[in-house]
Scaffold this active site. Structure first.
Site, PDB file in Angstrom:
ATOM      1  N   GLN A  75       0.555  -1.210  -0.181  1.00 34.86           N
ATOM      2  CA  GLN A  75       0.062   0.530  -0.133  1.00 34.86           C
ATOM      3  C   GLN A  75       1.097   1.014  -0.255  1.00 34.86           C
ATOM      4  OE1 GLN A  75      -3.336   0.848  -0.708  1.00 34.86           O
ATOM      5  NE2 GLN A  75      -3.846  -1.870  -0.506  1.00 34.86           N
ATOM      6  N   SER A  76       1.446   1.044  -0.909  1.00 29.06           N
ATOM      7  CA  SER A  76       2.496   2.047  -0.906  1.00 29.06           C
ATOM      8  C   SER A  76       2.518   3.338  -1.938  1.00 29.06           C
ATOM      9  CB  SER A  76       4.173   2.283  -1.548  1.00 29.06           C
ATOM     10  OG  SER A  76       5.035   2.772  -1.591  1.00 29.06           O
ATOM     11  N   ASN A  77       2.082   4.663  -0.703  1.00 29.89           N
ATOM     12  CA  ASN A  77       1.831   5.600  -1.356  1.00 29.89           C
ATOM     13  C   ASN A  77       2.721   6.314  -2.465  1.00 29.89           C
ATOM     14  OD1 ASN A  77      -0.408   6.413   1.012  1.00 29.89           O
ATOM     15  ND2 ASN A  77       1.311   6.015   2.121  1.00 29.89           N
ATOM     16  N   ALA A  79       4.627   4.603  -4.158  1.00 24.49           N
ATOM     17  CA  ALA A  79       4.640   4.257  -5.648  1.00 24.49           C
ATOM     18  C   ALA A  79       3.254   4.437  -5.937  1.00 24.49           C
ATOM     19  CB  ALA A  79       4.131   2.448  -5.427  1.00 24.49           C
TER      20      ALA A  79
END
Ligand code: PLP
Length: 336
Positions: A75-77, A79
């Site tokens: 859930q990387s912001n 990325a």
């Protein structure tokens, strides 16, 4: 410090608002709490990575890259914002997503930021937890280079001395806003992870001699490791802007009491903070970063570390897209 000397693509909606949180301040009956809305940077639901990417993506463009590769948690912001920025520049984007939580839930793995990554046209591959993700990324980049692609890699969180320039710039912006409204800031508080935000802020504030302490609430590493990593990047950032040696170890403060069980694993205090901000101020925090930052700030107000009569700025680093990856953790009663 003269940031116009660095290549930059102006894409963020700046300056982000600086607002007073009247109802939260009243509820806690402590310091006056202000919020710097870096959740409102405008790129694909916003967040702090946009400021870093303004400088990183300008470097990518200068290298004539046609493929951007970066890495982060599922859930990387970071990325998601990189995928969106790449789309805007007509570059391809490939992501390495690390399964740091082991969550099997459909929403965690395919909703929230992952959904947006795909909407922006990025491709991704998954990795198990505990690997050296920057090394994994460089290996993948090498394969693409062998196929003739011009690859620009961005480290996790966009945290190198180029990305940190975005937060040196934020320091400049915030101090100017505070000056314009005669607001004396006693503390800046925010969630700290891959370190670029804190390193850039601290360096920018030192370059201005603003004398505003920054308090990082760690979302992953133990205090000593976090402080060491932030300090190293702050030193490198200071070198980049021609201010060698302005940051000292004492300028870098991190607290790892609010991590909970680990990165990406929501805490009860964090969920409480999400509920407080949502219900008192109409503001969305996220389960991985800003909620833990806010939980730390709230607890330290209750313990009188941050006191009545002082003014705190909570830097909201964004992340609300990941709320949709964590619906079952949020404690919201289900209706029929
Ligand atoms: C990445 C991130 C942070 C941490 O910033 P770093 O520069 O990685 O320390 C905080 N909040 C959110 C929402 C983030 O996405």
């Amino acid at each position: 410090m003269h940031l116009a000397r660095f290549p930059r693509i102006h894409l963020a909606h700046l300056p982000t608002p600086l607002e007073r949180l009247d109802r939260l301040s009243e509820a806690l009956n402590g310091p006056e709490i202000w919020i710097k809305r870096d959740d409102c940077t405008g790129l694909s639901t916003g967040g702090n990575k946009t400021r870093k990417l303004e400088f990183l993506m300008a470097e990518a463009q200068a290298c004539e890259a046609d493929l951007i590769i970066t890495q982060g948690a599922t859930q990387s912001n970071h990325a998601r914002q990189t995928a969106a920025f790449s789309a805007k520049l007509g570059m391809e984007c490939h992501l390495l997503l690390e399964d740091r939580t082991g969550y099997k839930e459909e929403n965690y793995n395919h909703n929230g930021n992952v959904l947006l990554d795909l909407l922006h046209g990025a491709t991704y591959e998954k990795r198990g937890s505990g690997l050296d993700m920057n090394a994994e990324m460089e290996a993948v980049a090498e394969e693409f280079r062998e196929q003739g692609r011009k690859v620009y890699t961005i480290p996790g969180g966009g945290s190198n001395s180029t990305g940190a320039l975005g937060y040196a710039n934020c320091a400049l912006e915030l101090v100017a806003q505070a000056n314009d409204r005669d607001l004396v800031i006693d503390h800046i508080v925010h969630a700290t992870g891959s370190t670029g935000t804190q390193a850039g802020l601290v360096t920018g504030l030192k370059a201005l001699n603003a004398q505003i302490p920054v308090y990082g609430i760690s979302v992953r590493a133990a205090k000593e490791a976090q402080e060491e990593n932030v300090f190293k990047l702050a030193e490198a950032t200071a070198d980049r802007i021609g201010c060698e040696g302005i940051v000292s170890q004492a300028d870098v403060v991190a607290n790892s009491d609010y991590v909970g069980e680990g990165y990406g694993l929501p805490t009860e205090a964090g969920i409480d903070a999400i509920q407080m901000f949502a219900k008192l101020e109409g503001i969305l925090l996220d389960p991985v970063y800003s909620s833990k930052g806010a939980a730390g700030m709230i607890d330290l107000i209750r313990k009188d570390h941050f006191k009545k009569g002082e003014r705190i700025v909570f830097l909201h680093t964004g992340g609300s897209a990941s709320l949709f990856g964590y619906p079952s953790a949020l404690g919201v009663p289900k209706t029929a």
